[in-house]
Design a protein around this motif. Sequence first.
Motif, mmCIF file in Angstrom:
data_model
loop_
_atom_site.group_PDB
_atom_site.id
_atom_site.type_symbol
_atom_site.label_atom_id
_atom_site.label_comp_id
_atom_site.label_asym_id
_atom_site.label_seq_id
_atom_site.Cartn_x
_atom_site.Cartn_y
_atom_site.Cartn_z
ATOM 1 N N VAL A 212 0.820 -1.178 0.041
ATOM 2 C CA VAL A 212 -0.231 -0.038 -0.099
ATOM 3 C C VAL A 212 0.804 1.308 -0.101
ATOM 4 O O VAL A 212 1.718 1.229 0.769
ATOM 5 C CB VAL A 212 -0.922 -0.046 1.214
ATOM 6 N N ILE A 213 0.848 2.271 -0.824
ATOM 7 C CA ILE A 213 1.553 3.058 -1.206
ATOM 8 C C ILE A 213 0.791 4.585 -1.384
ATOM 9 O O ILE A 213 -0.210 4.461 -1.945
ATOM 10 C CB ILE A 213 2.617 3.071 -2.264
ATOM 11 N N THR A 214 1.321 5.799 -0.911
ATOM 12 C CA THR A 214 0.638 6.946 -0.985
ATOM 13 C C THR A 214 1.156 7.373 -2.001
ATOM 14 O O THR A 214 1.439 8.885 -2.317
ATOM 15 C CB THR A 214 1.015 7.992 0.133
ATOM 16 N N ARG A 215 1.203 7.148 -3.532
ATOM 17 C CA ARG A 215 1.716 7.187 -4.528
ATOM 18 C C ARG A 215 0.316 7.181 -5.735
ATOM 19 O O ARG A 215 -0.287 6.388 -5.462
ATOM 20 C CB ARG A 215 2.856 6.280 -5.167
ATOM 21 N N ALA A 216 0.584 8.259 -6.709
ATOM 22 C CA ALA A 216 -0.384 8.296 -7.614
ATOM 23 C C ALA A 216 -0.555 6.870 -8.285
ATOM 24 O O ALA A 216 0.328 6.115 -8.314
ATOM 25 C CB ALA A 216 -0.243 9.094 -8.736
ATOM 26 N N PRO A 217 -1.915 6.254 -8.589
ATOM 27 C CA PRO A 217 -1.814 5.186 -9.542
ATOM 28 C C PRO A 217 -1.476 4.987 -10.799
ATOM 29 O O PRO A 217 -1.038 6.089 -11.416
ATOM 30 C CB PRO A 217 -3.411 4.886 -9.538
ATOM 31 N N GLN B 119 -5.776 8.568 4.436
ATOM 32 C CA GLN B 119 -6.248 6.850 4.423
ATOM 33 C C GLN B 119 -5.064 6.161 5.108
ATOM 34 O O GLN B 119 -5.480 5.207 5.730
ATOM 35 C CB GLN B 119 -6.617 6.606 3.090
ATOM 36 N N PHE B 120 -3.921 6.475 4.686
ATOM 37 C CA PHE B 120 -2.529 5.644 5.078
ATOM 38 C C PHE B 120 -2.603 5.726 6.500
ATOM 39 O O PHE B 120 -2.393 4.570 7.522
ATOM 40 C CB PHE B 120 -1.441 5.938 4.334
ATOM 41 N N GLN B 121 -2.618 6.953 6.977
ATOM 42 C CA GLN B 121 -2.278 7.307 8.359
ATOM 43 C C GLN B 121 -3.631 6.518 9.444
ATOM 44 O O GLN B 121 -3.193 6.052 10.289
ATOM 45 C CB GLN B 121 -2.424 8.689 8.734
#
Length: 181
Positions: free
Chosen positions: A37-42, A56-58
């Motif tokens: 799971v990454i906070t990177r653009a798809p 969402q990640f936090q």
Amino acid sequence: MSPGRLIAVVGPSGVGKDSVMRGIGEVMPNMHLVRRVITRAPDLGGEDYDTVSVPQFQDMAANGAFAIHWDAHGLFYGIPQTVRYRLNKGTDCLANFSRKALQTGADAFPNFSVLNIKAKPETLAMRLAARGRESEAEIARRLAKANEPLPDGLYVIHLCNDEPLENTVARAIALLQPARV
């Protein structure tokens, strides 16, 4: 049944971690490739990953969704808790990792090893330029960090990826599954 290994794949940007992992997965279908799971653009290429926003990640991290998580290069990365289910079933799992998260990974997983992929600086520079995601200055910074040491005390398998991918994948498989005598 013994637990599976979590094999943390590390190496500098441009070394081909995702390509090597995909190649291993194609030849060894029983090896599970962990989807981070990454906070990177798809859809930025490279690995298959689940994209989420920073909030969402936090929230996921606060609610225990990750077995381990870290931040690097301005992004957040998480290894989902579901990996523990596969490991407990005896499945070996490959996960793209950050060097700075290795000790935490070793503390979290009893059967932990590292596949450290390397390549010559000129190979890395060529690959980074070809993918077109970094400026020349960013490429220079990544190359300067390419040989940072790994934490002491880990079981590390070293693999060079300067040759054609199929050669590297064959060597990786031999190293991960040595011949039984």
